[in-house]
Design a protein around this motif. Sequence first.
Motif, PDB file in Angstrom:
ATOM      1  N   ASP A   1       0.870  -1.171   0.000  1.00 25.86           N
ATOM      2  CA  ASP A   1       0.000   0.000   0.000  1.00 25.86           C
ATOM      3  C   ASP A   1       0.914   1.231   0.000  1.00 25.86           C
ATOM      4  O   ASP A   1       1.210   1.814   1.033  1.00 25.86           O
ATOM      5  N   TRP A   2       1.394   1.587  -1.191  1.00 27.44           N
ATOM      6  CA  TRP A   2       2.473   2.579  -1.279  1.00 27.44           C
ATOM      7  C   TRP A   2       2.062   3.964  -0.773  1.00 27.44           C
ATOM      8  O   TRP A   2       2.886   4.718  -0.271  1.00 27.44           O
ATOM      9  N   ARG A   3       0.763   4.290  -0.874  1.00 28.01           N
ATOM     10  CA  ARG A   3       0.342   5.611  -0.374  1.00 28.01           C
ATOM     11  C   ARG A   3       0.576   5.718   1.128  1.00 28.01           C
ATOM     12  O   ARG A   3       0.938   6.760   1.650  1.00 28.01           O
ATOM     13  N   GLU A   4       0.360   4.607   1.835  1.00 25.69           N
ATOM     14  CA  GLU A   4       0.570   4.573   3.292  1.00 25.69           C
ATOM     15  C   GLU A   4       2.042   4.404   3.644  1.00 25.69           C
ATOM     16  O   GLU A   4       2.539   5.014   4.587  1.00 25.69           O
ATOM     17  N   VAL A   5       2.726   3.552   2.890  1.00 24.19           N
ATOM     18  CA  VAL A   5       4.079   3.132   3.286  1.00 24.19           C
ATOM     19  C   VAL A   5       5.139   4.202   2.988  1.00 24.19           C
ATOM     20  O   VAL A   5       6.033   4.452   3.804  1.00 24.19           O
ATOM     21  N   LEU A   6       5.048   4.862   1.825  1.00 24.78           N
ATOM     22  CA  LEU A   6       6.136   5.780   1.433  1.00 24.78           C
ATOM     23  C   LEU A   6       6.402   6.881   2.465  1.00 24.78           C
ATOM     24  O   LEU A   6       7.568   7.161   2.774  1.00 24.78           O
ATOM     25  N   PRO A   7       5.353   7.520   3.035  1.00 20.25           N
ATOM     26  CA  PRO A   7       5.662   8.581   4.005  1.00 20.25           C
ATOM     27  C   PRO A   7       6.390   8.074   5.245  1.00 20.25           C
ATOM     28  O   PRO A   7       7.060   8.838   5.934  1.00 20.25           O
ATOM     29  N   LEU A   8       6.293   6.761   5.538  1.00 26.03           N
ATOM     30  CA  LEU A   8       6.915   6.215   6.749  1.00 26.03           C
ATOM     31  C   LEU A   8       8.413   5.995   6.595  1.00 26.03           C
ATOM     32  O   LEU A   8       9.122   5.775   7.575  1.00 26.03           O
ATOM     33  N   THR A   9       8.898   6.030   5.337  1.00 22.93           N
ATOM     34  CA  THR A   9      10.319   5.729   5.123  1.00 22.93           C
ATOM     35  C   THR A   9      11.230   6.849   5.655  1.00 22.93           C
ATOM     36  O   THR A   9      12.362   6.584   6.038  1.00 22.93           O
ATOM     37  N   GLY A  10      10.729   8.090   5.680  1.00 19.48           N
ATOM     38  CA  GLY A  10      11.545   9.235   6.121  1.00 19.48           C
ATOM     39  C   GLY A  10      12.049   9.042   7.548  1.00 19.48           C
ATOM     40  O   GLY A  10      13.174   9.431   7.884  1.00 19.48           O
ATOM     41  N   ARG A  11      11.229   8.427   8.368  1.00 14.13           N
ATOM     42  CA  ARG A  11      11.569   8.192   9.779  1.00 14.13           C
ATOM     43  C   ARG A  11      12.838   7.344   9.930  1.00 14.13           C
ATOM     44  O   ARG A  11      13.591   7.473  10.886  1.00 14.13           O
ATOM     45  N   MET A  12      13.069   6.458   8.965  1.00  9.44           N
ATOM     46  CA  MET A  12      14.212   5.534   9.063  1.00  9.44           C
ATOM     47  C   MET A  12      15.551   6.226   8.804  1.00  9.44           C
ATOM     48  O   MET A  12      16.609   5.683   9.119  1.00  9.44           O
ATOM     49  N   LEU A  13      15.478   7.419   8.161  1.00  4.78           N
ATOM     50  CA  LEU A  13      16.714   8.040   7.661  1.00  4.78           C
ATOM     51  C   LEU A  13      17.412   8.913   8.689  1.00  4.78           C
ATOM     52  O   LEU A  13      16.770   9.616   9.476  1.00  4.78           O
ATOM     53  N   ARG A  14      18.744   8.881   8.601  1.00  2.00           N
ATOM     54  CA  ARG A  14      19.552   9.839   9.344  1.00  2.00           C
ATOM     55  C   ARG A  14      19.497  11.185   8.605  1.00  2.00           C
ATOM     56  O   ARG A  14      19.171  11.204   7.399  1.00  2.00           O
ATOM     57  N   PRO A  15      19.861  12.299   9.272  1.00  4.50           N
ATOM     58  CA  PRO A  15      19.887  13.579   8.553  1.00  4.50           C
ATOM     59  C   PRO A  15      20.781  13.472   7.312  1.00  4.50           C
ATOM     60  O   PRO A  15      21.860  12.875   7.376  1.00  4.50           O
ATOM     61  N   GLY A  16      20.309  14.005   6.189  1.00  9.30           N
ATOM     62  CA  GLY A  16      21.062  13.916   4.934  1.00  9.30           C
ATOM     63  C   GLY A  16      20.827  12.611   4.189  1.00  9.30           C
ATOM     64  O   GLY A  16      21.341  12.419   3.089  1.00  9.30           O
ATOM     65  N   GLY A  17      20.041  11.711   4.781  1.00  7.83           N
ATOM     66  CA  GLY A  17      19.783  10.407   4.155  1.00  7.83           C
ATOM     67  C   GLY A  17      18.887  10.530   2.929  1.00  7.83           C
ATOM     68  O   GLY A  17      18.220  11.548   2.727  1.00  7.83           O
ATOM     69  N   ARG A  18      18.892   9.486   2.088  1.00  3.10           N
ATOM     70  CA  ARG A  18      18.133   9.505   0.834  1.00  3.10           C
ATOM     71  C   ARG A  18      17.228   8.285   0.709  1.00  3.10           C
ATOM     72  O   ARG A  18      17.626   7.189   1.102  1.00  3.10           O
ATOM     73  N   VAL A  19      16.049   8.507   0.143  1.00  2.49           N
ATOM     74  CA  VAL A  19      15.177   7.387  -0.252  1.00  2.49           C
ATOM     75  C   VAL A  19      15.128   7.381  -1.771  1.00  2.49           C
ATOM     76  O   VAL A  19      14.917   8.435  -2.388  1.00  2.49           O
ATOM     77  N   GLY A  20      15.319   6.209  -2.376  1.00  2.00           N
ATOM     78  CA  GLY A  20      15.188   6.097  -3.829  1.00  2.00           C
ATOM     79  C   GLY A  20      14.095   5.098  -4.167  1.00  2.00           C
ATOM     80  O   GLY A  20      14.071   3.992  -3.616  1.00  2.00           O
ATOM     81  N   VAL A  21      13.198   5.519  -5.057  1.00  2.00           N
ATOM     82  CA  VAL A  21      12.091   4.633  -5.459  1.00  2.00           C
ATOM     83  C   VAL A  21      12.103   4.498  -6.974  1.00  2.00           C
ATOM     84  O   VAL A  21      12.189   5.502  -7.694  1.00  2.00           O
ATOM     85  N   LEU A  22      12.034   3.261  -7.430  1.00  2.00           N
ATOM     86  CA  LEU A  22      11.900   2.987  -8.866  1.00  2.00           C
ATOM     87  C   LEU A  22      10.627   2.166  -9.019  1.00  2.00           C
ATOM     88  O   LEU A  22      10.418   1.202  -8.278  1.00  2.00           O
ATOM     89  N   THR A  23       9.783   2.566  -9.951  1.00  2.00           N
ATOM     90  CA  THR A  23       8.515   1.832 -10.072  1.00  2.00           C
ATOM     91  C   THR A  23       7.988   1.890 -11.502  1.00  2.00           C
ATOM     92  O   THR A  23       8.258   2.851 -12.230  1.00  2.00           O
ATOM     93  N   SER A  24       7.242   0.854 -11.861  1.00  2.00           N
ATOM     94  CA  SER A  24       6.522   0.971 -13.127  1.00  2.00           C
ATOM     95  C   SER A  24       5.285   1.835 -12.879  1.00  2.00           C
ATOM     96  O   SER A  24       4.818   1.954 -11.749  1.00  2.00           O
ATOM     97  N   MET A  25       4.789   2.468 -13.946  1.00  2.00           N
ATOM     98  CA  MET A  25       3.621   3.356 -13.855  1.00  2.00           C
ATOM     99  C   MET A  25       2.403   2.618 -14.402  1.00  2.00           C
ATOM    100  O   MET A  25       2.539   1.691 -15.202  1.00  2.00           O
ATOM    101  N   ASN A  26       1.221   3.104 -14.025  1.00  2.00           N
ATOM    102  CA  ASN A  26       0.029   2.372 -14.475  1.00  2.00           C
ATOM    103  C   ASN A  26      -0.267   2.553 -15.970  1.00  2.00           C
ATOM    104  O   ASN A  26      -1.169   1.930 -16.499  1.00  2.00           O
ATOM    105  N   SER A  27       0.538   3.395 -16.644  1.00  2.00           N
ATOM    106  CA  SER A  27       0.412   3.485 -18.099  1.00  2.00           C
ATOM    107  C   SER A  27       1.320   2.462 -18.797  1.00  2.00           C
ATOM    108  O   SER A  27       1.423   2.449 -20.028  1.00  2.00           O
ATOM    109  N   SER A  28       1.967   1.613 -17.998  1.00  2.00           N
ATOM    110  CA  SER A  28       2.866   0.609 -18.576  1.00  2.00           C
ATOM    111  C   SER A  28       2.095  -0.446 -19.353  1.00  2.00           C
ATOM    112  O   SER A  28       0.888  -0.608 -19.161  1.00  2.00           O
ATOM    113  N   ILE A  29       2.830  -1.193 -20.146  1.00  2.00           N
ATOM    114  CA  ILE A  29       2.332  -2.291 -20.989  1.00  2.00           C
ATOM    115  C   ILE A  29       0.978  -1.993 -21.651  1.00  2.00           C
ATOM    116  O   ILE A  29       0.006  -2.706 -21.449  1.00  2.00           O
TER     117      ILE A  29
END
Length: 270
Positions: free
Chosen positions: A99-127
């Motif tokens: 449930d990416w809408r719920e999960v993505l905002p929670l990733t910031g908490r895991m990071l140290r200051p200056g930390g980065r989150v990278g997300v790669l995903t297919s889009m719903n316009s794929s295939i």
Amino acid sequence: MAGPNARLTADLALSRGDRVADLACGTGVYTLEMARLTDPGEVVAVDYSEGMLAAARERLEDEGYPVSLVHARAEDFIAHTPPASFDVVSMRFVLAYIDWREVLPLTGRMLRPGGRVGVLTSMNSSIPQLYALFDHYRNSAEPVWKLYKHCGKNIGETFRFFRRLRETFAQGSFISVPGSAEQVADRLSAGGLVNADVWTETVRLWFESGRAAVDWARGSGYATHPSLDAMSPRDVYFLESMFADGLEGFREAGGIPLDLVVGGVVARKA
Ligand SMILES: C[S@@+](CC[C@H](N)C(=O)[O-])C[C@H]1O[C@@H](n2cnc3c(N)ncnc32)[C@H](O)[C@@H]1O
């Protein structure tokens, strides 16, 4: 998928000594690359599939990099991770499963200051090739005859299967991935992160046959539908064969093309 993955890895600006969480590491191809770039740091590679983790273990064990493999759902791992314990969180092609809408905002908490989150995903316009076929089958009588034969020419059984398909697949949506990279970026901003790079590109994949394309779409998780899990293997095979045959109509000199629209986002913690 080497191009988009290389871009995400570069955008993450990995440094030696970084501690990285690779959520849904799969068979560990990019885990290994990130471990190489952050050595002597640590990559914690998480996946929900024991089979994937076993393949990752095999890939990584002789390399000697500091990698810990964790069998867990990414959502649970995020929830149980102490705050500020990672420099980098990498999530490649997992949004279809969570449930990416719920999960993505929670990733910031895991990071140290200056930390980065990278997300790669297919889009719903794929295939779009699969969606075009889906619309074609939904609006033509062609599948009915195939269905009738599949159901042993039993009219009652054919009707029940047909009705079930119409109810289940009324919406042409097989995959709950975002509509745009900006939607991903918004959810990361909601977790207090600042977006550093947001991009979209289309990757054309070539397959030898319609069957090979369908096998890939299902096996890779790019075209899934929860109701397929409740169907008998024979029924699933029937549906897949219909799409495999239909995809042959898209054949070009290079084979059967499937276009994947890929979005990438890297966001930082201030
Ligand atoms: C399409 S693969 C991507 C693998 C890898 N990140 C890559 O890009 O090569 C998706 C992976 O997500 C894993 N997965 C699915 N749901 C998950 C969840 N809730 N938590 C963790 N891993 C999950 C699957 O087992 C699979 O390995």
